[in-house]
Design an enzyme around this catalytic site. Structure first.
Site, PDB file in Angstrom:
ATOM      1  N   LYS A  13       0.822  -1.219   0.000  1.00  0.00           N
ATOM      2  CA  LYS A  13       0.000   0.000   0.000  1.00  0.00           C
ATOM      3  C   LYS A  13       0.852   1.263   0.000  1.00  0.00           C
ATOM      4  O   LYS A  13       0.605   2.179  -0.776  1.00  0.00           O
ATOM      5  CB  LYS A  13      -0.928   0.053   1.233  1.00  0.00           C
ATOM      6  CG  LYS A  13      -2.052  -0.933   1.223  1.00  0.00           C
ATOM      7  CD  LYS A  13      -3.026  -0.677   2.358  1.00  0.00           C
ATOM      8  CE  LYS A  13      -2.387  -0.717   3.738  1.00  0.00           C
ATOM      9  NZ  LYS A  13      -1.902  -2.045   4.150  1.00  0.00           N
ATOM     10  N   ARG A  88      -9.542   1.832   8.898  1.00  0.00           N
ATOM     11  CA  ARG A  88      -9.060   0.483   9.133  1.00  0.00           C
ATOM     12  C   ARG A  88     -10.095  -0.367   9.862  1.00  0.00           C
ATOM     13  O   ARG A  88      -9.822  -1.515  10.192  1.00  0.00           O
ATOM     14  CB  ARG A  88      -7.790   0.574   9.974  1.00  0.00           C
ATOM     15  CG  ARG A  88      -6.621  -0.207   9.399  1.00  0.00           C
ATOM     16  CD  ARG A  88      -5.432   0.029  10.302  1.00  0.00           C
ATOM     17  NE  ARG A  88      -4.308  -0.776   9.980  1.00  0.00           N
ATOM     18  CZ  ARG A  88      -3.315  -0.379   9.173  1.00  0.00           C
ATOM     19  NH1 ARG A  88      -3.347   0.790   8.585  1.00  0.00           N
ATOM     20  NH2 ARG A  88      -2.307  -1.183   8.981  1.00  0.00           N
ATOM     21  N   ARG A 127      11.490  -6.857   4.920  1.00  0.00           N
ATOM     22  CA  ARG A 127      11.381  -5.419   4.619  1.00  0.00           C
ATOM     23  C   ARG A 127      12.333  -4.569   5.462  1.00  0.00           C
ATOM     24  O   ARG A 127      12.441  -4.749   6.673  1.00  0.00           O
ATOM     25  CB  ARG A 127       9.931  -4.992   4.883  1.00  0.00           C
ATOM     26  CG  ARG A 127       9.700  -3.504   4.828  1.00  0.00           C
ATOM     27  CD  ARG A 127       8.283  -3.183   4.551  1.00  0.00           C
ATOM     28  NE  ARG A 127       7.408  -3.352   5.711  1.00  0.00           N
ATOM     29  CZ  ARG A 127       6.099  -3.065   5.674  1.00  0.00           C
ATOM     30  NH1 ARG A 127       5.543  -2.631   4.575  1.00  0.00           N
ATOM     31  NH2 ARG A 127       5.365  -3.237   6.742  1.00  0.00           N
ATOM     32  N   ARG A 161      11.110  -2.224  10.882  1.00  0.00           N
ATOM     33  CA  ARG A 161      10.070  -1.653  11.756  1.00  0.00           C
ATOM     34  C   ARG A 161       9.829  -2.572  12.947  1.00  0.00           C
ATOM     35  O   ARG A 161       9.812  -3.785  12.798  1.00  0.00           O
ATOM     36  CB  ARG A 161       8.769  -1.518  10.960  1.00  0.00           C
ATOM     37  CG  ARG A 161       8.587  -0.156  10.334  1.00  0.00           C
ATOM     38  CD  ARG A 161       7.453  -0.123   9.366  1.00  0.00           C
ATOM     39  NE  ARG A 161       6.199  -0.691   9.855  1.00  0.00           N
ATOM     40  CZ  ARG A 161       5.065  -0.704   9.145  1.00  0.00           C
ATOM     41  NH1 ARG A 161       5.039  -0.173   7.943  1.00  0.00           N
ATOM     42  NH2 ARG A 161       3.979  -1.238   9.634  1.00  0.00           N
ATOM     43  N   ARG A 172      -1.068  -8.633  13.196  1.00  0.00           N
ATOM     44  CA  ARG A 172      -1.562  -7.601  12.262  1.00  0.00           C
ATOM     45  C   ARG A 172      -2.443  -8.219  11.180  1.00  0.00           C
ATOM     46  O   ARG A 172      -3.445  -7.637  10.776  1.00  0.00           O
ATOM     47  CB  ARG A 172      -0.388  -6.845  11.629  1.00  0.00           C
ATOM     48  CG  ARG A 172       0.195  -5.792  12.562  1.00  0.00           C
ATOM     49  CD  ARG A 172       1.594  -5.383  12.175  1.00  0.00           C
ATOM     50  NE  ARG A 172       1.666  -4.789  10.855  1.00  0.00           N
ATOM     51  CZ  ARG A 172       2.798  -4.690  10.143  1.00  0.00           C
ATOM     52  NH1 ARG A 172       3.939  -5.164  10.631  1.00  0.00           N
ATOM     53  NH2 ARG A 172       2.785  -4.126   8.964  1.00  0.00           N
TER      54      ARG A 172
HETATM   55  P1  ADP Z   1       0.748  -1.871   7.453  1.00  0.00           P
HETATM   56  O1  ADP Z   1      -0.301  -1.472   6.481  1.00  0.00           O
HETATM   57  O2  ADP Z   1       1.966  -2.452   6.799  1.00  0.00           O
HETATM   58  O3  ADP Z   1       0.228  -2.724   8.557  1.00  0.00           O
HETATM   59  P2  ADP Z   1       0.866   0.847   8.594  1.00  0.00           P
HETATM   60  O4  ADP Z   1       2.087   1.653   8.573  1.00  0.00           O
HETATM   61  O5  ADP Z   1      -0.277   1.281   7.749  1.00  0.00           O
HETATM   62  O6  ADP Z   1       1.350  -0.621   8.188  1.00  0.00           O
HETATM   63  O7  ADP Z   1       0.324   0.703  10.089  1.00  0.00           O
HETATM   64  C1  ADP Z   1       1.151   0.292  11.139  1.00  0.00           C
HETATM   65  C2  ADP Z   1       0.376   0.285  12.450  1.00  0.00           C
HETATM   66  O8  ADP Z   1      -0.107   1.616  12.746  1.00  0.00           O
HETATM   67  C3  ADP Z   1      -0.888  -0.586  12.495  1.00  0.00           C
HETATM   68  O9  ADP Z   1      -0.604  -1.949  12.766  1.00  0.00           O
HETATM   69  C4  ADP Z   1      -1.678   0.108  13.624  1.00  0.00           C
HETATM   70  O10 ADP Z   1      -1.191  -0.248  14.888  1.00  0.00           O
HETATM   71  C5  ADP Z   1      -1.365   1.580  13.412  1.00  0.00           C
HETATM   72  N1  ADP Z   1      -2.391   2.226  12.539  1.00  0.00           N
HETATM   73  C6  ADP Z   1      -2.197   2.739  11.304  1.00  0.00           C
HETATM   74  N2  ADP Z   1      -3.347   3.225  10.806  1.00  0.00           N
HETATM   75  C7  ADP Z   1      -4.312   3.001  11.748  1.00  0.00           C
HETATM   76  C8  ADP Z   1      -5.706   3.244  11.830  1.00  0.00           C
HETATM   77  N3  ADP Z   1      -6.370   3.797  10.828  1.00  0.00           N
HETATM   78  N4  ADP Z   1      -6.353   2.883  12.965  1.00  0.00           N
HETATM   79  C9  ADP Z   1      -5.712   2.327  13.974  1.00  0.00           C
HETATM   80  N5  ADP Z   1      -4.404   2.036  13.961  1.00  0.00           N
HETATM   81  C10 ADP Z   1      -3.698   2.370  12.862  1.00  0.00           C
END
Ligand code: ADP
Length: 220
Positions: A13, A88, A127, A161, A172
């Protein structure tokens, strides 16, 4: 255009969002990046978010929605945006709808990036991300930097990360299936979902995405 990007962690993404945002001339808004920026600045929000992120859980809606709303209200997002990682879950999707309705706006499309579980696990495990810019992404086997641990683009330090460890990734993925996937049906009911495969070279996926979005736009 106002677009939401969905897909499991590791589907690409962030990579695709950066490229699509450039092509579509809209800002790329990533809640994950906004949280990580807060963590590196050691803000209160960052401290709170980190505890949830490291466990692979979602950060509570209240703070997430407020942060996303604040970013969407910046002047550069007036003409459109590409949301990556938000909404999300269904209540965030409802909050976004409410916000857009208040402003007399609506989403144009929800782009769903599909990738099989074995593939996303492999992608995430190897990654490595640049400390300077999370758009500079490498992989231990698929995309090695010229010099180990150093970003080819800007010379920044590459790191893994904290939430890319195997246990957290599993969590996740579970959270994705139980909480995030339901938003696909939510948006299908609004006729907004465009699904594409996230497999293959990065350029090809971008091309696929742009074509799918164009078809969606022409179909209106
Ligand atoms: P990925 O899509 O690879 O899981 P992100 O960088 O989008 O990674 O998100 C990493 C973490 O940030 C998520 O696992 C969550 O803990 C938090 N996060 C990101 N966006 C949201 C959201 N919209 N609501 C709640 N937590 C979020």
């Amino acid at each position: 255009m106002r677009i939401v990007l969905v897909g499991p962690p590791g589907a690409g993404k962030g990579t695709q969002a950066t490229r699509l945002a450039e092509q579509l001339r809209v800002p790329h808004i990533s809640t994950g990046d906004l949280f990580r920026a807060n963590i590196s600045r050691q803000t209160e929000l960052g401290k709170l978010a980190k505890s949830y992120m490291d466990a692979g859980n979602l950060v509570p809606d209240e703070v997430t929605i407020a942060m996303a709303k604040d970013r969407m209200e910046q002047p550069d997002a007036e003409g459109g945006f590409l949301l990556d990682g938000f909404p999300r879950n269904v209540s965030q999707a409802e909050a976004l709808d409410e916000l857009l309705t208040t402003e007399g706006m609506k989403l144009d499309a929800v782009l769903d990036l599909e990738a099989p579980e074995e593939e996303v696990v492999k992608r995430i495990a190897g990654r490595r991300i640049c400390r300077n810019d999370s758009a500079h992404v490498f992989h231990e086997t698929y995309k090695q930097p010229a010099k180990a641990g150093v970003c080819d683009v800007c010379g920044g330090e590459l790191y893994q990360r904290d939430d890319d460890s195997e246990d957290t990734v599993r969590k996740r993925l579970e959270v994705y299936h139980t909480q995030t996937e339901p938003i696909i049906d939510y948006y299908k009911a609004q006729g907004l979902v465009v699904t594409i495969s996230a497999l293959g070279p990065v350029d090809e996926v971008t091309k696929r995405a742009l074509e799918a979005l164009k078809r969606e736009d022409d179909g209106r």
